[in-house]
Design a protein around this motif. Structure first.
Motif, mmCIF file in Angstrom:
data_model
loop_
_atom_site.group_PDB
_atom_site.id
_atom_site.type_symbol
_atom_site.label_atom_id
_atom_site.label_comp_id
_atom_site.label_asym_id
_atom_site.label_seq_id
_atom_site.Cartn_x
_atom_site.Cartn_y
_atom_site.Cartn_z
ATOM 1 N N PRO A 117 0.663 -1.126 -0.046
ATOM 2 C CA PRO A 117 0.089 -0.189 -0.122
ATOM 3 C C PRO A 117 0.891 1.337 -0.035
ATOM 4 O O PRO A 117 0.164 2.409 -0.327
ATOM 5 C CB PRO A 117 -0.895 -0.283 1.254
ATOM 6 C CG PRO A 117 -0.020 -1.008 2.157
ATOM 7 C CD PRO A 117 0.607 -1.984 1.231
ATOM 8 N N GLU A 118 2.115 1.205 0.336
ATOM 9 C CA GLU A 118 3.013 2.428 0.464
ATOM 10 C C GLU A 118 3.193 2.794 -0.966
ATOM 11 O O GLU A 118 3.792 3.852 -1.288
ATOM 12 C CB GLU A 118 4.275 1.831 1.093
ATOM 13 C CG GLU A 118 5.402 1.143 0.351
ATOM 14 C CD GLU A 118 4.985 -0.365 0.273
ATOM 15 O OE1 GLU A 118 5.729 -1.006 -0.306
ATOM 16 O OE2 GLU A 118 3.825 -0.661 0.717
ATOM 17 N N ARG A 119 3.148 1.970 -1.947
ATOM 18 C CA ARG A 119 3.224 2.235 -3.441
ATOM 19 C C ARG A 119 2.054 2.908 -3.894
ATOM 20 O O ARG A 119 1.252 2.114 -4.528
ATOM 21 C CB ARG A 119 3.571 1.080 -4.332
ATOM 22 C CG ARG A 119 5.034 0.421 -3.910
ATOM 23 C CD ARG A 119 5.251 -0.625 -4.615
ATOM 24 N NE ARG A 119 6.016 -0.065 -6.057
ATOM 25 C CZ ARG A 119 6.493 -0.967 -6.956
ATOM 26 N NH1 ARG A 119 6.657 -2.169 -6.895
ATOM 27 N NH2 ARG A 119 7.024 -0.208 -8.076
ATOM 28 N N TYR A 120 1.833 4.352 -3.726
ATOM 29 C CA TYR A 120 0.639 5.096 -4.361
ATOM 30 C C TYR A 120 1.103 6.149 -5.167
ATOM 31 O O TYR A 120 0.079 6.910 -5.731
ATOM 32 C CB TYR A 120 -0.139 5.369 -3.063
ATOM 33 C CG TYR A 120 0.398 6.539 -2.371
ATOM 34 C CD1 TYR A 120 0.075 7.610 -2.675
ATOM 35 C CD2 TYR A 120 1.368 6.151 -1.299
ATOM 36 C CE1 TYR A 120 0.711 8.805 -1.748
ATOM 37 C CE2 TYR A 120 2.155 7.064 -0.369
ATOM 38 C CZ TYR A 120 1.723 8.666 -0.785
ATOM 39 O OH TYR A 120 2.533 9.498 -0.123
ATOM 40 N N ARG A 121 2.140 6.666 -5.199
ATOM 41 C CA ARG A 121 2.572 7.670 -6.019
ATOM 42 C C ARG A 121 2.802 7.523 -7.603
ATOM 43 O O ARG A 121 3.182 6.405 -8.067
ATOM 44 C CB ARG A 121 3.960 8.287 -5.460
ATOM 45 C CG ARG A 121 4.133 8.607 -3.998
ATOM 46 C CD ARG A 121 5.346 9.354 -3.827
ATOM 47 N NE ARG A 121 5.153 10.775 -4.392
ATOM 48 C CZ ARG A 121 4.720 11.593 -3.584
ATOM 49 N NH1 ARG A 121 3.812 11.564 -2.457
ATOM 50 N NH2 ARG A 121 4.509 13.071 -4.000
ATOM 51 N N ILE A 122 2.209 8.397 -8.197
ATOM 52 C CA ILE A 122 2.128 8.172 -9.856
ATOM 53 C C ILE A 122 2.850 9.514 -10.226
ATOM 54 O O ILE A 122 2.924 10.720 -9.970
ATOM 55 C CB ILE A 122 0.709 8.422 -10.215
ATOM 56 C CG1 ILE A 122 -0.080 7.290 -9.781
ATOM 57 C CG2 ILE A 122 0.515 8.614 -11.619
ATOM 58 C CD1 ILE A 122 -1.576 7.227 -10.122
ATOM 59 N N ILE A 123 4.016 9.269 -11.080
ATOM 60 C CA ILE A 123 4.715 10.233 -12.086
ATOM 61 C C ILE A 123 3.954 10.487 -13.087
ATOM 62 O O ILE A 123 3.655 9.767 -14.013
ATOM 63 C CB ILE A 123 6.122 9.587 -12.272
ATOM 64 C CG1 ILE A 123 6.870 9.203 -10.763
ATOM 65 C CG2 ILE A 123 6.783 10.628 -13.112
ATOM 66 C CD1 ILE A 123 8.093 8.644 -11.111
ATOM 67 N N THR A 124 4.080 11.893 -13.430
ATOM 68 C CA THR A 124 3.289 12.569 -14.590
ATOM 69 C C THR A 124 4.160 13.465 -15.318
ATOM 70 O O THR A 124 5.312 13.608 -14.632
ATOM 71 C CB THR A 124 1.800 13.339 -14.172
ATOM 72 O OG1 THR A 124 2.107 14.316 -13.284
ATOM 73 C CG2 THR A 124 0.846 12.192 -13.540
ATOM 74 N N PHE A 125 3.934 14.167 -16.246
ATOM 75 C CA PHE A 125 4.917 14.850 -17.197
ATOM 76 C C PHE A 125 4.449 16.376 -17.235
ATOM 77 O O PHE A 125 3.185 16.542 -17.488
ATOM 78 C CB PHE A 125 4.820 14.017 -18.495
ATOM 79 C CG PHE A 125 5.525 12.647 -18.193
ATOM 80 C CD1 PHE A 125 6.947 12.435 -18.336
ATOM 81 C CD2 PHE A 125 4.700 11.744 -18.146
ATOM 82 C CE1 PHE A 125 7.421 11.285 -18.134
ATOM 83 C CE2 PHE A 125 5.334 10.418 -17.657
ATOM 84 C CZ PHE A 125 6.591 9.992 -17.890
ATOM 85 N N GLU A 126 5.337 17.134 -17.312
ATOM 86 C CA GLU A 126 5.199 18.746 -17.464
ATOM 87 C C GLU A 126 4.309 19.026 -18.675
ATOM 88 O O GLU A 126 4.604 18.318 -19.760
ATOM 89 C CB GLU A 126 6.473 19.425 -17.304
ATOM 90 C CG GLU A 126 6.999 19.548 -16.043
ATOM 91 C CD GLU A 126 8.406 20.147 -15.970
ATOM 92 O OE1 GLU A 126 8.601 20.679 -17.038
ATOM 93 O OE2 GLU A 126 8.920 20.231 -15.181
ATOM 94 N N GLY A 127 3.238 19.677 -18.739
ATOM 95 C CA GLY A 127 2.610 19.948 -19.645
ATOM 96 C C GLY A 127 1.307 19.348 -19.953
ATOM 97 O O GLY A 127 0.470 19.448 -20.981
ATOM 98 N N ALA A 128 0.969 18.186 -18.963
ATOM 99 C CA ALA A 128 0.045 17.350 -19.175
ATOM 100 C C ALA A 128 -1.286 18.068 -18.575
ATOM 101 O O ALA A 128 -1.405 19.049 -17.908
ATOM 102 C CB ALA A 128 0.098 16.107 -18.051
ATOM 103 N N PHE A 129 -2.240 17.359 -19.156
ATOM 104 C CA PHE A 129 -3.817 17.772 -18.653
ATOM 105 C C PHE A 129 -4.467 16.600 -18.223
ATOM 106 O O PHE A 129 -4.712 15.791 -19.597
ATOM 107 C CB PHE A 129 -4.521 18.714 -19.846
ATOM 108 C CG PHE A 129 -5.803 19.160 -19.169
ATOM 109 C CD1 PHE A 129 -5.974 20.307 -18.580
ATOM 110 C CD2 PHE A 129 -6.911 18.797 -19.682
ATOM 111 C CE1 PHE A 129 -7.334 20.584 -17.991
ATOM 112 C CE2 PHE A 129 -8.100 19.002 -18.997
ATOM 113 C CZ PHE A 129 -8.347 20.036 -18.363
#
Length: 401
Positions: A117-129
Motif C-alpha cells: 500500500p505504500e506504493r501509491y505515487r504516480i509520476i506525470t509529465f510537465e504540460g499534461a492535462f
C-alpha cells in the motif's frame, strides 16, 4: 444580459442551433466549418444518422436502471473494446476526468492488493492535462488549475517530458505508476516520440510499475489508429478514453488488463450514471462506424492531406505559423501571433478552431471530413493568417494558455 451560469468560461458570442456533418449553423443562419468538434468530441460530426438512430431507438425503450442490474449493451460495448485493444476489462464513466480517476485509483489499488500500500505515487509529465477534479488537476500539475483550491492532492510527482534521466531519478519505493498522454492536447499538441513511449514501457516492466495512457483526446481513431499508443508498438496496463467514444454523448471508459485491475473488486469503485443504456447504445454505434473497414484508412489519408496543406500555408505565412504538430486529424499550429487572435480571426472566416497551451491552436475536425472540407478549412485559415501577417517587430501578447 446577466447570465445565471457560473462564469467559468469566456464564451464566444455565438450560439448554434443545429449541425450536419462537419458544419454548424448559428441561430442567425450563418454556417461555420467545425474544426474543433467540441474539443475532439464529435468524432463522427453532427447529427450522424447512425448515432441519431441508435440514440432515439434506445430513448424510446430505457434510459437508466443503475449498475445494480445488468446492462446488456454495456456488456457488448465492453467486450468490443476489449477485443479491439490490449485490455481485458472495462469500467464505464461519464467523462475523461472520471475515467482518469478510475485509472489513478486502479493503479494504487493494484499495489495495495499485492501487499504494498505504500506504493501509491504516480509520476506525470510537465504540460499534461488529465481533468478538472482535485486529483486530476494534481496529476496535471499546472499551477493555474491548482491555485486557490487548497492543498494539492498528495501522491503525484512531475518530471519534464522527454527527460528520462529525471524520470529515473524520480522513481522511489513509493512509486506506483507512470501516467502520460501520447500527445499532449491541452499542453500544445506536443507529440511524445514513439521511442520515448517504448522506453517508458521498459522502465515500468523493469521497476514493477504500471503504465497508464491518458487517451481521452487521442483515442477512438483521432490519430489514424484506434488508439494513439498503437503507433509506438507498445501497450499500457491501464488506459482512459472519453470524448470521441460517445460521439457527443457523455461517455468515458477506463480499460485495463485483468492483472492491473486485480484490486478493483466489488464495492471498491462505482458510478450512478456511468454505463447507462443511452450512453451504451451510442458508444456501440460509434464503434460500428470507427471499426468499419476503411474508416481509419480514411482518417490517415485525410490527416496527411491536411498536414501537407498546412505545411504549404506555413511556408506562405512563416511569421504567423511557426510549426505544424500532431498526428492524423489531431493537428496543431504553433503560432507567432497570439492564439486568441488567430482563433478569433478564423471564427470571423466562419471556421472554428481550439486554442491550447504553448500558443497553439488545435485543428480537431470530425473524423468524417473529406477533401472538400480540408480545402474549405485551409482557405479560411489562409484568410485568418493573412489578416494577422504583421511585421516581425509586432509584440506577441495575450496568448491563451
Amino acid at each position: 444580459m446577466t447570465s445565471a451560469l457560473l462564469p467559468t468560461y469566456a464564451r464566444a458570442p455565438i450560439a448554434f442551433e443545429r449541425g450536419e456533418g462537419a458544419w454548424l449553423v448559428a441561430r442567425g443562419g450563418e454556417r461555420y466549418l467545425d474544426f474543433g468538434a467540441g474539443i475532439a468530441v464529435n468524432a463522427l460530426g453532427h447529427a450522424h444518422p447512425h448515432l441519431v438512430a441508435a440514440l432515439t431507438e434506445q430513448a424510446g425503450k430505457l434510459w437508466h436502471t443503475s449498475n445494480l442490474f445488468e446492462i446488456p449493451e454495456g456488456e457488448r460495448l465492453g467486450q468490443r473494446l476489449v477485443d479491439a485493444t490490449f485490455a481485458d476489462v472495462a469500467f464505464f464513466a461519464n467523462s475523461g476526468a472520471e475515467a482518469n480517476e478510475a485509472a489513478i485509483k486502479m493503479a494504487r489499488k493494484y499495489h495495495a492488493a499485492g501487499g504494498h500500500p505504500e506504493r501509491y505515487r504516480i509520476i506525470t509529465f510537465e504540460g499534461a492535462f488529465h481533468g478538472r477534479t482535485l486529483a486530476t488537476i494534481a496529476a496535471g500539475g499546472q499551477a493555474k488549475y491548482i491555485e486557490g483550491f487548497g492543498p494539492k492532492v498528495e501522491g503525484f510527482d512531475q518530471v519534464p517530458t522527454g527527460d528520462l534521466a529525471a524520470l529515473e531519478a524520480a522513481i522511489t519505493p513509493e512509486t506506483a505508476a507512470l501516467m502520460i498522454e501520447p500527445i499532449q492536447g491541452e499542453g500544445g499538441l506536443r507529440v511524445i516520440p514513439h521511442a520515448d513511449l517504448r522506453r517508458l514501457r521498459e522502465i515500468c516492466d523493469a521497476r514493477g510499475l504500471l503504465l497508464i495512457m491518458d487517451e481521452v483526446q487521442t483515442g477512438v481513431g483521432r490519430t489514424g489508429k484506434l488508439f494513439a499508443h498503437e503507433w509506438s508498438g507498445i501497450a499500457p496496463d491501464i488506459m482512459s478514453a472519453a470524448k470521441g467514444i460517445g460521439g457527443g454523448f457523455p461517455l468515458g471508459v477506463c480499460l485495463a488488463t485483468r492483472e492491473a485491475a486485480r484490486g478493483m473488486t466489488a464495492g471498491t469503485h462505482g458510478t450512478t450514471f456511468g454505463g447507462n443504456p443511452l450512453a451504451m447504445a451510442v458508444g456501440n454505434a460509434v464503434l460500428d462506424v470507427v471499426l468499419a473497414d476503411g474508416f481509419l484508412d480514411h482518417v490517415r489519408r485525410i490527416g496527411l492531406l491536411l498536414k501537407q496543406r498546412l505545411a504549404a500555408l506555413k511556408d506562405r505565412y512563416p511569421q504567423v505559423i511557426q510549426e505544424i504538430r500532431g498526428e492524423g486529424l489531431m493537428l496543431g499550429l504553433k503560432l507567432g501571433v497570439p492564439n486568441t487572435d488567430f482563433t478569433a480571426a478564423a471564427r470571423a472566416e466562419h471556421l472554428l478552431v481550439i486554442p491550447a497551451g504553448d500558443n497553439v491552436v488545435r485543428l480537431l475536425p470530425p473524423l468524417i471530413v473529406g477533401e472538400a472540407d480540408v480545402t474549405a478549412a485551409v482557405e479560411r485559415l489562409e484568410a485568418a493568417a493573412s489578416s494577422l501577417d504583421h511585421p516581425k517587430d509586432t509584440p506577441l501578447r495575450g496568448a491563451a494558455e
